[in-house]
Design a protein around this motif. Structure first.
Motif, PDB file in Angstrom:
ATOM      1  N   SER A  59      67.106 129.892  46.268  1.00 27.83           N
ATOM      2  CA  SER A  59      66.451 129.813  44.962  1.00 27.83           C
ATOM      3  C   SER A  59      65.135 129.058  45.139  1.00 27.83           C
ATOM      4  O   SER A  59      65.117 127.943  45.659  1.00 27.83           O
ATOM      5  N   PHE A  60      64.055 129.688  44.722  1.00 28.67           N
ATOM      6  CA  PHE A  60      62.727 129.080  44.844  1.00 28.67           C
ATOM      7  C   PHE A  60      62.276 128.551  43.485  1.00 28.67           C
ATOM      8  O   PHE A  60      62.480 129.192  42.453  1.00 28.67           O
ATOM      9  N   ASP A  61      61.631 127.391  43.523  1.00 24.26           N
ATOM     10  CA  ASP A  61      61.310 126.654  42.303  1.00 24.26           C
ATOM     11  C   ASP A  61      60.015 127.139  41.639  1.00 24.26           C
ATOM     12  O   ASP A  61      59.071 126.387  41.457  1.00 24.26           O
ATOM     13  N   PHE A  62      59.982 128.435  41.324  1.00 18.16           N
ATOM     14  CA  PHE A  62      58.870 128.985  40.539  1.00 18.16           C
ATOM     15  C   PHE A  62      59.349 130.243  39.832  1.00 18.16           C
ATOM     16  O   PHE A  62      60.227 130.952  40.317  1.00 18.16           O
ATOM     17  N   GLY A  63      58.776 130.488  38.659  1.00 19.06           N
ATOM     18  CA  GLY A  63      59.119 131.673  37.882  1.00 19.06           C
ATOM     19  C   GLY A  63      57.932 132.074  37.030  1.00 19.06           C
ATOM     20  O   GLY A  63      56.899 131.400  37.018  1.00 19.06           O
ATOM     21  N   ILE A  64      58.077 133.149  36.277  1.00 23.14           N
ATOM     22  CA  ILE A  64      56.923 133.677  35.541  1.00 23.14           C
ATOM     23  C   ILE A  64      56.445 132.732  34.441  1.00 23.14           C
ATOM     24  O   ILE A  64      55.254 132.621  34.192  1.00 23.14           O
ATOM     25  N   VAL A  65      57.376 132.020  33.803  1.00 23.28           N
ATOM     26  CA  VAL A  65      56.980 131.124  32.706  1.00 23.28           C
ATOM     27  C   VAL A  65      56.341 129.854  33.251  1.00 23.28           C
ATOM     28  O   VAL A  65      55.235 129.472  32.850  1.00 23.28           O
ATOM     29  N   GLU A 115      56.469 129.865  52.149  1.00 21.02           N
ATOM     30  CA  GLU A 115      57.794 129.267  51.913  1.00 21.02           C
ATOM     31  C   GLU A 115      58.898 130.318  52.048  1.00 21.02           C
ATOM     32  O   GLU A 115      59.929 130.075  52.687  1.00 21.02           O
ATOM     33  N   ILE A 116      58.666 131.492  51.475  1.00 19.20           N
ATOM     34  CA  ILE A 116      59.649 132.577  51.535  1.00 19.20           C
ATOM     35  C   ILE A 116      59.772 133.101  52.959  1.00 19.20           C
ATOM     36  O   ILE A 116      60.869 133.378  53.450  1.00 19.20           O
ATOM     37  N   LYS A 117      58.630 133.213  53.647  1.00 17.90           N
ATOM     38  CA  LYS A 117      58.622 133.718  55.023  1.00 17.90           C
ATOM     39  C   LYS A 117      59.433 132.798  55.951  1.00 17.90           C
ATOM     40  O   LYS A 117      60.146 133.269  56.836  1.00 17.90           O
ATOM     41  N   LEU A 118      59.332 131.488  55.728  1.00 16.29           N
ATOM     42  CA  LEU A 118      60.123 130.529  56.509  1.00 16.29           C
ATOM     43  C   LEU A 118      61.618 130.799  56.352  1.00 16.29           C
ATOM     44  O   LEU A 118      62.384 130.768  57.316  1.00 16.29           O
ATOM     45  N   PHE A 119      62.042 131.062  55.099  1.00 13.16           N
ATOM     46  CA  PHE A 119      63.444 131.367  54.820  1.00 13.16           C
ATOM     47  C   PHE A 119      63.867 132.642  55.537  1.00 13.16           C
ATOM     48  O   PHE A 119      64.903 132.686  56.212  1.00 13.16           O
ATOM     49  N   LEU A 120      63.048 133.687  55.431  1.00  8.20           N
ATOM     50  CA  LEU A 120      63.381 134.966  56.051  1.00  8.20           C
ATOM     51  C   LEU A 120      63.413 134.874  57.576  1.00  8.20           C
ATOM     52  O   LEU A 120      64.312 135.409  58.222  1.00  8.20           O
ATOM     53  N   ASP A 121      62.432 134.159  58.144  1.00 11.79           N
ATOM     54  CA  ASP A 121      62.385 133.992  59.609  1.00 11.79           C
ATOM     55  C   ASP A 121      63.609 133.256  60.130  1.00 11.79           C
ATOM     56  O   ASP A 121      64.090 133.522  61.235  1.00 11.79           O
ATOM     57  N   SER A 122      64.118 132.319  59.328  1.00 15.05           N
ATOM     58  CA  SER A 122      65.284 131.525  59.748  1.00 15.05           C
ATOM     59  C   SER A 122      66.543 132.383  59.880  1.00 15.05           C
ATOM     60  O   SER A 122      67.495 132.006  60.559  1.00 15.05           O
ATOM     61  N   LEU A 123      66.554 133.547  59.240  1.00 15.63           N
ATOM     62  CA  LEU A 123      67.732 134.418  59.272  1.00 15.63           C
ATOM     63  C   LEU A 123      67.776 135.285  60.526  1.00 15.63           C
ATOM     64  O   LEU A 123      68.824 135.828  60.874  1.00 15.63           O
TER      65      LEU A 123
END
Length: 306
Positions: free
Chosen positions: A156-162, A184-192
């Motif tokens: 869960s990433f701490d950002f949204g549209i609102v 930030e998302i790429k770090l998560f994906l690379d870790s997998l």
């Protein structure tokens, strides 16, 4: 045993209610309203009295329309309530005024329940569903889930549209922040350590379904989830929607996306586009099913077993 269940999802911007048939795993009826619960949250850190009043009004409206007993509904609330310093006070007020008893769920549980709904939806739409990437863009948080057969990894990433819209409404830092989020998302994906080339990209929630609806020639008032479900959108569709937004009046945009969504839809599309780029995908399968469906299905699987 009663095979019907009502699930309620109180999000950062939307309020969604579902009456669900556990026996046949079918939606009986549903109701959605924009309540803007996270309005002002970035600046004040609290859920405002005005937002609470809108939520209470929406709840009472939904009870009339869906015809359910509020004491029996399964109710969850997410990012805005996780962030607000007065969340317990708000929940007590909502219970007192409407009898709905909300539980704040964390990002992991939100991801698990949304994934459950999407798995059922993919099966219903006859779409191969063993391995896929799922995106859920919310008002206050964004969940990314990588499903591999019976296992999954979620973040869960701490950002949204609102919250992102409120933060950058009067500044020019949005693109910079989106680039940071991409890292930030790429770090998560690379870790997998997974090759995502053959993983379909699935997206749920208001932004993807709005783009799919516009692609199909629907607007907010003619929206049909049954037609939207399973539709594929691509980067050209996102650009097409952004172009429409730039060249339309506020009234025209309201007709397209609905009241209470106008000021957030552009940021939503830009977040969606950013995720496309991180995944290096050219298209995305769109589903309307999300958290409230997952809450209902989860209840059916755990409580309604004979």
């Amino acid at each position: 045993m009663n095979n019907q269940i009502v699930s309620v999802d109180l999000g950062s911007n939307s309020f969604r209610v579902l009456k669900y048939d556990c026996l046949n795993h079918q939606i009986i009826s549903e109701h959605n309203e924009v309540v803007g619960m996270a309005d002002g949250l970035v600046d004040t850190g609290i859920i405002s009295k005005e937002a609470i009043a809108r939520v209470i009004k929406a709840i009472n409206h939904s009870i009339e329309i869906i015809n359910y007993n509020p004491k029996e509904a399964i109710c969850v609330t997410t990012a805005a309530m996780r962030k607000a310093s007065n969340s317990q006070e708000v929940l007590e007020c909502l219970k007192k005024e409407t009898q709905l008893d909300f539980k704040i769920i964390d990002g992991d549980e939100e991801a698990r329940l949304t994934l459950l709904a999407v798995k059922y939806a993919l099966k219903r739409e006859k779409i191969e569903s063993d391995n896929f990437i799922l995106l859920d863009i919310g008002g206050g948080s964004t969940e990314i889930i990588v499903n591999c057969n019976e296992n999954y990894q979620a973040k869960s990433f701490d950002f949204g549209i609102v919250t992102m819209t409120q933060k950058y409404l009067k500044s020019n830092d949005l693109q910079k922040d989106l680039e940071n989020r991409k890292s930030e998302i790429k770090l998560f994906l690379d870790s997998l350590n997974i090759d995502f080339k053959k993983f379909p990209f699935v997206a749920t929630a208001g932004t993807p379904t709005t783009i799919a609806a516009i692609k199909l020639g629907q607007d907010f008032f003619s929206y049909d989830r049954n037609i939207v479900n399973g539709i594929t959108v691509n980067l050209e569709d996102l650009s097409f929607c952004l172009n429409i937004l730039k060249n339309s009046s506020k009234d025209e945009i309201t007709k397209l996306v609905g009241k209470g969504r106008v000021e957030f839809i552009e940021v939503g599309i830009l977040i969606y586009k950013t995720i496309f780029e991180v995944f290096n995908k050219k298209e995305s399968i769109v589903l309307d099913d999300g958290l409230r469906e997952g809450v209902a299905i989860n209840y059916c699987l755990t409580k309604c077993k004979d």
